[in-house]
Design an enzyme around this catalytic site. Sequence first.
Site, mmCIF file in Angstrom:
data_model
loop_
_atom_site.group_PDB
_atom_site.id
_atom_site.type_symbol
_atom_site.label_atom_id
_atom_site.label_comp_id
_atom_site.label_asym_id
_atom_site.label_seq_id
_atom_site.Cartn_x
_atom_site.Cartn_y
_atom_site.Cartn_z
ATOM 1 N N PRO A 1 0.718 -1.157 -0.019
ATOM 2 C CA PRO A 1 -0.159 0.099 -0.184
ATOM 3 C C PRO A 1 0.892 1.070 0.032
ATOM 4 O O PRO A 1 1.852 1.321 0.631
ATOM 5 C CB PRO A 1 -0.705 -0.024 1.433
ATOM 6 C CG PRO A 1 -0.746 -1.663 1.552
ATOM 7 C CD PRO A 1 0.355 -1.981 0.917
ATOM 8 N N CYS A 2 0.488 2.203 -0.947
ATOM 9 C CA CYS A 2 1.157 3.292 -1.098
ATOM 10 C C CYS A 2 1.135 4.555 -0.271
ATOM 11 O O CYS A 2 1.818 5.565 -0.326
ATOM 12 C CB CYS A 2 1.292 3.722 -2.659
ATOM 13 S SG CYS A 2 -0.404 4.247 -3.061
ATOM 14 N N GLN A 3 0.187 4.735 0.742
ATOM 15 C CA GLN A 3 -0.085 5.744 1.331
ATOM 16 C C GLN A 3 1.026 6.520 2.156
ATOM 17 O O GLN A 3 1.040 7.468 2.258
ATOM 18 C CB GLN A 3 -1.535 5.647 1.965
ATOM 19 C CG GLN A 3 -2.663 5.583 1.448
ATOM 20 C CD GLN A 3 -3.142 3.967 1.049
ATOM 21 O OE1 GLN A 3 -2.031 3.214 0.837
ATOM 22 N NE2 GLN A 3 -4.114 3.813 0.695
#
Length: 429
Positions: A129-131
């Site tokens: 996940p890139c957040q």
Amino acid sequence: MGKRKDDSMGSGNRPKLLDLFSGAGGLAEGFIRAGFEPIAHIEMDPAACYTLKTRMSYHWLKNTDNLNVYIDYITGNISREEFYSRIPKKVINTVLNYEISDVNLPIIFKAIDSLLEDQKLDIIIGGPPCQAYSLVGRSRLKGAVKFDKRNNLYILYAEFLKRYQPQYFLFENVAGLLSAKDNYGNLYYDKMIKLFTECGYHIEENILQANDYGVLQNRKRVFLVGARTKKSGFFPRPDNWNPQVKVSEVLNDLPPLKAGEGSIKPSKALHYNGKYLYESGIKNDIIPITFHTARSHSEQDKEIYHLVVDLWMKEKKRLDYNDLPDRLKTHRNRVSFIDRFKVVANDIPYCHTIVAHLAKDGHYYIHPDINQNRSLTPREAARFQSFPDDYFFESNSEIPGRTQAFKQIGNAVPVLLAQKIADQMKRIM
């Protein structure tokens, strides 16, 4: 993808892949198109897992010349439970609903080992996940981002490399990864390269723009390819045909809708004279489209949408929030996010980046047809991500949901970009 001799997902000579942090399967779909066989998909979101199960079922039915069962399902003639009952368990069981964590690793490894049997993985693909790495995520989370456990998921990714020792891996993430730092000021990117090198891989890295590869979207991502031998050239060269195609190609054959109209259930597309939707693998004349349903909007939002589209049509200008009439200004913040209302311009080669925030509102993705006066539908957003029209987005329940579809679509890797990378990797492999 050819005929199958048995109930497995593929034949023995197809490269075997493990798909980590799978989401709705955009990255894996590209690799499947290129001829790879997925052994397992690991994903923590239950809704996305159902989407993956349905997609793997689609591929099996397609390869056994039995797509009528799939059509029966998406048209509502049979339930999801009945649909899955008609698919071999080995196909359904390739999707593992787990969070990738220290605690779950032994369980996940055991499940993968069972699916592998006596086979060996050729490649591991996926991006955490890139957040925690994105510039927007860092802005919103501020200091808390340094303590986000997602920062260290690359370490768990490496555990899969150590255990299965594939010849190759593909790691994907947002461009913000290149500048994200830990509590001590060290770049996460440098730490990743060091760790993956210690795992025995030579790394080739690149930043790819999706619109350079036939995707009608401005989407920049970092890709790392690891190889156990000193090979290079894993990244495809940009295409030349894309700039000749405009955003209108994605929208023009979909039935016009006003706010609140449309349905998740199948509907028929309009006549289409172009080539792009067929060449990209998006359009399917056999299976009807789904998720072409527009959210409802308040009268105030619709008035703003009309102004936004009108300004673009007449002057090719984006609306500054501060230029709205005072009676339409409801946000206190007048300094940042002044472009919070934005039209998807239909006369340029690409749309701005599709993101998961679409699940909350569509203000940044206003349809360019002033008469429709609404934001994008999930199917329109999916087309900008180059998902094929026969891709069905599931929810936690038996009832499909627009919100969860938007989230899955926005978080995905564009299918066509993934396919171009997979094609090139397969040539090198």
